[in-house]
Design a protein around this motif. Sequence first.
Motif, PDB file in Angstrom:
ATOM      1  N   VAL A 264       0.920  -1.278  -0.205  1.00  0.00           N
ATOM      2  CA  VAL A 264       0.112  -0.042  -0.037  1.00  0.00           C
ATOM      3  C   VAL A 264       0.821   1.287   0.076  1.00  0.00           C
ATOM      4  O   VAL A 264       0.527   2.342  -0.477  1.00  0.00           O
ATOM      5  CB  VAL A 264      -1.020   0.049   1.032  1.00  0.00           C
ATOM      6  N   ASP A 265       2.018   1.209   0.480  1.00  0.00           N
ATOM      7  CA  ASP A 265       2.852   2.163   0.669  1.00  0.00           C
ATOM      8  C   ASP A 265       3.107   2.851  -0.967  1.00  0.00           C
ATOM      9  O   ASP A 265       3.771   3.927  -0.979  1.00  0.00           O
ATOM     10  CB  ASP A 265       4.153   2.204   1.324  1.00  0.00           C
ATOM     11  N   MET A 266       3.189   2.173  -1.880  1.00  0.00           N
ATOM     12  CA  MET A 266       3.604   2.307  -3.197  1.00  0.00           C
ATOM     13  C   MET A 266       2.621   3.463  -3.753  1.00  0.00           C
ATOM     14  O   MET A 266       2.871   3.917  -4.663  1.00  0.00           O
ATOM     15  CB  MET A 266       3.632   1.095  -4.172  1.00  0.00           C
ATOM     16  N   ASN A 267       1.461   3.249  -3.356  1.00  0.00           N
ATOM     17  CA  ASN A 267       0.302   4.482  -3.977  1.00  0.00           C
ATOM     18  C   ASN A 267      -0.383   4.696  -2.760  1.00  0.00           C
ATOM     19  O   ASN A 267      -1.519   4.291  -2.597  1.00  0.00           O
ATOM     20  CB  ASN A 267      -0.335   3.573  -4.717  1.00  0.00           C
ATOM     21  N   PRO A 268      -0.013   5.682  -1.699  1.00  0.00           N
ATOM     22  CA  PRO A 268      -0.820   5.860  -0.528  1.00  0.00           C
ATOM     23  C   PRO A 268      -2.004   6.474  -0.720  1.00  0.00           C
ATOM     24  O   PRO A 268      -2.932   6.696   0.032  1.00  0.00           O
ATOM     25  CB  PRO A 268       0.172   6.893   0.307  1.00  0.00           C
ATOM     26  N   VAL A 269      -2.302   7.452  -2.136  1.00  0.00           N
ATOM     27  CA  VAL A 269      -3.491   7.994  -2.095  1.00  0.00           C
ATOM     28  C   VAL A 269      -3.944   7.575  -3.495  1.00  0.00           C
ATOM     29  O   VAL A 269      -3.402   7.811  -4.378  1.00  0.00           O
ATOM     30  CB  VAL A 269      -3.404   9.658  -2.116  1.00  0.00           C
ATOM     31  N   LEU A 270      -5.252   7.039  -3.255  1.00  0.00           N
ATOM     32  CA  LEU A 270      -5.784   6.447  -4.598  1.00  0.00           C
ATOM     33  C   LEU A 270      -7.207   6.990  -4.372  1.00  0.00           C
ATOM     34  O   LEU A 270      -8.132   6.846  -3.782  1.00  0.00           O
ATOM     35  CB  LEU A 270      -6.106   4.991  -4.706  1.00  0.00           C
ATOM     36  N   LEU A 271      -7.608   7.736  -5.528  1.00  0.00           N
ATOM     37  CA  LEU A 271      -8.972   8.566  -5.760  1.00  0.00           C
ATOM     38  C   LEU A 271      -9.912   7.596  -6.828  1.00  0.00           C
ATOM     39  O   LEU A 271      -9.203   7.661  -7.923  1.00  0.00           O
ATOM     40  CB  LEU A 271      -8.978  10.076  -6.142  1.00  0.00           C
ATOM     41  N   LYS A 272     -10.794   7.071  -6.197  1.00  0.00           N
ATOM     42  CA  LYS A 272     -11.687   6.178  -7.022  1.00  0.00           C
ATOM     43  C   LYS A 272     -13.000   7.152  -7.550  1.00  0.00           C
ATOM     44  O   LYS A 272     -13.680   7.225  -6.806  1.00  0.00           O
ATOM     45  CB  LYS A 272     -11.968   4.927  -6.653  1.00  0.00           C
ATOM     46  N   PRO A 273     -12.914   7.739  -8.914  1.00  0.00           N
ATOM     47  CA  PRO A 273     -14.179   8.336  -9.129  1.00  0.00           C
ATOM     48  C   PRO A 273     -15.536   7.540  -9.161  1.00  0.00           C
ATOM     49  O   PRO A 273     -15.688   6.297  -9.629  1.00  0.00           O
ATOM     50  CB  PRO A 273     -13.861   8.634 -10.714  1.00  0.00           C
ATOM     51  N   GLU A 274     -16.418   8.404  -8.585  1.00  0.00           N
ATOM     52  CA  GLU A 274     -17.743   7.786  -8.367  1.00  0.00           C
ATOM     53  C   GLU A 274     -18.834   8.428  -9.101  1.00  0.00           C
ATOM     54  O   GLU A 274     -19.904   8.079  -9.409  1.00  0.00           O
ATOM     55  CB  GLU A 274     -18.225   7.933  -6.762  1.00  0.00           C
ATOM     56  N   SER A 275     -18.351   9.621  -9.536  1.00  0.00           N
ATOM     57  CA  SER A 275     -19.250  10.506 -10.485  1.00  0.00           C
ATOM     58  C   SER A 275     -18.128  11.576 -11.356  1.00  0.00           C
ATOM     59  O   SER A 275     -16.917  11.617 -10.969  1.00  0.00           O
ATOM     60  CB  SER A 275     -20.295  11.182  -9.696  1.00  0.00           C
ATOM     61  N   ASP A 276     -18.757  12.432 -11.889  1.00  0.00           N
ATOM     62  CA  ASP A 276     -17.968  13.650 -12.930  1.00  0.00           C
ATOM     63  C   ASP A 276     -17.598  14.542 -11.613  1.00  0.00           C
ATOM     64  O   ASP A 276     -16.629  15.585 -11.953  1.00  0.00           O
ATOM     65  CB  ASP A 276     -18.757  14.286 -13.726  1.00  0.00           C
ATOM     66  N   THR A 277     -18.452  14.474 -10.474  1.00  0.00           N
ATOM     67  CA  THR A 277     -17.963  15.638  -9.451  1.00  0.00           C
ATOM     68  C   THR A 277     -17.392  15.060  -8.055  1.00  0.00           C
ATOM     69  O   THR A 277     -17.236  15.676  -7.098  1.00  0.00           O
ATOM     70  CB  THR A 277     -19.270  16.372  -9.165  1.00  0.00           C
ATOM     71  N   GLY A 278     -16.949  13.700  -7.807  1.00  0.00           N
ATOM     72  CA  GLY A 278     -16.608  13.175  -6.662  1.00  0.00           C
ATOM     73  C   GLY A 278     -15.966  12.077  -6.766  1.00  0.00           C
ATOM     74  O   GLY A 278     -16.115  11.147  -7.799  1.00  0.00           O
ATOM     75  N   SER A 279     -15.259  11.646  -5.580  1.00  0.00           N
ATOM     76  CA  SER A 279     -14.414  10.354  -5.550  1.00  0.00           C
ATOM     77  C   SER A 279     -14.301   9.786  -4.233  1.00  0.00           C
ATOM     78  O   SER A 279     -14.105  10.424  -3.376  1.00  0.00           O
ATOM     79  CB  SER A 279     -12.899  10.725  -6.136  1.00  0.00           C
ATOM     80  N   GLN A 280     -14.353   8.492  -4.215  1.00  0.00           N
ATOM     81  CA  GLN A 280     -13.646   7.694  -2.940  1.00  0.00           C
ATOM     82  C   GLN A 280     -12.459   8.096  -2.545  1.00  0.00           C
ATOM     83  O   GLN A 280     -11.489   7.707  -3.544  1.00  0.00           O
ATOM     84  CB  GLN A 280     -14.084   6.293  -3.084  1.00  0.00           C
TER      85      GLN A 280
END
Length: 496
Positions: free
Chosen positions: A76-92
């Motif tokens: 997990v330290d290889m990619n500490p921040v992962l933004l997973k898009p849920e819509s055109d205006t927000g991400s998990q």
Amino acid sequence: MAQLRPTPALMVLGTGSNVGKSLIVAGLCRLFADRGLKVRPFKPQNMSNNAAATPLGEIGRAQALQARAARIAPHVDMNPVLLKPESDTGSQIVLQGRVAGRLSSGDFTRRGDFLPQVLESFGRLCDGADLVIVEGAGSPAETNLRARDIANLGFARAAGVAAMLVGDIDRGGVIASLVGTHAVLGEADRAMIRAFAINRFRGDVTLFHAGITTIEAATGWPSLGVVPWFPQAARLPAEDGLDLQRDAGKTGGALKVVVPMLPGIANFDDLDPLKQEPEVDLVFVGPGQPLPGDAGLVILPGSKTTLRDLAHLRAEGWDIDILAHHRRGGHVLGLCGGYQMLGRVVRDPRGLEGPPGEAPGLGLLDIETELSPEKTVREVAVVHAASGAAGQAYEIHLGASCGPDTSRAPFRAGGEPEGAQSPDGHVTGTYLHGVLASDALRAAWLGQIAGRSLAAGPGFEAGVEAALDALASHLERHLDIEALLDLARSRDSGPA
């Protein structure tokens, strides 16, 4: 006591998205690993619904491929921040492997709040490593995002890591993109970029010598080389969903496999092994097009937003096409979110993937699904129930599915029944990603659908390994690797 010199590290930036940063990092990881170095990949922030499971949580699949190239297990330290898009205006937000909330487009400056975790992960990754290759995200020229940037030069300056800038000549305008990046950067940011390289060149490289001279004169950055087009890249997983239809397959295969393109498609590299099968014609269907009536198999891929994608599927009329396909005796496979859509109902009472709600599924499997906050993230050994063929797979999903059709589980995962199948055997659903990467399992399953043994394609995993080896050799021939190492060793001892 003398201060220890920081671990050598180099950041690979790009003039834009999809210029080849991920593959260049993977190739460099394989190259240096084969030289005997303990090399580690790192991406401070990724935005992708293509995720990989590790024992401690999820990261971008591109970083999992880079870890494989470095001949180490992903972490997990290889990619500490992962933004997973849920819509055109927000991400998990996935922070150091675990879900940590949501981020709206209006809150994107909050990304800078994650810099301490990013530097923490980077520091742990550096411990015991001989070299860290860092991948940027998008372009450092997005000056509107610079104030709280952690993905590009904001990270480079905080960690004291020198950078190289990659431009993609195949898309055109490479001179302007490199010189323009130099022009819009502030002086301190500009100083962190020490060199540039040209990627995806086709033809006679001598024709671009004058272009190199122009870029060097305008920026003061030296060239590390011109990397020719690398056709074997088609054997490696694509990070961007825009690449899905490129090199999708060949026409005229005995088994037509159709995939409707859903807005929230996730873990789409599940489909990569089908591109290599000589008797499979893989067809991606976009908005406004009906699903072909001569399909042998329809695959509903993974989805980050199951209810939204289910509504999109109905809006396109693809639900009617799928039901007609099934009535004609066709086969349907649902993967993860696609599996959930095949059931009787999908419920999201807490609004975990969007507004709270529920919707009827396609009703092809007698199951019901409810999303819950507990996220399953695991790697598992898998056995195909019908053939006994074995392989490896992984799960990344919210919630669970239950109902009578789970009694005909098509797989065993970790020794337990997994998935569901209709009484006629023509509709299959599973939460497992990566099952088609197993050559034996894929051959058994496709043969079962076709009603006969299909001609075997090249081994998928062996093909990935061969492509990584070839990529490393390709970069070694066309980049100044010693100059690149010198840049990595020039890492500053602290924040700028």
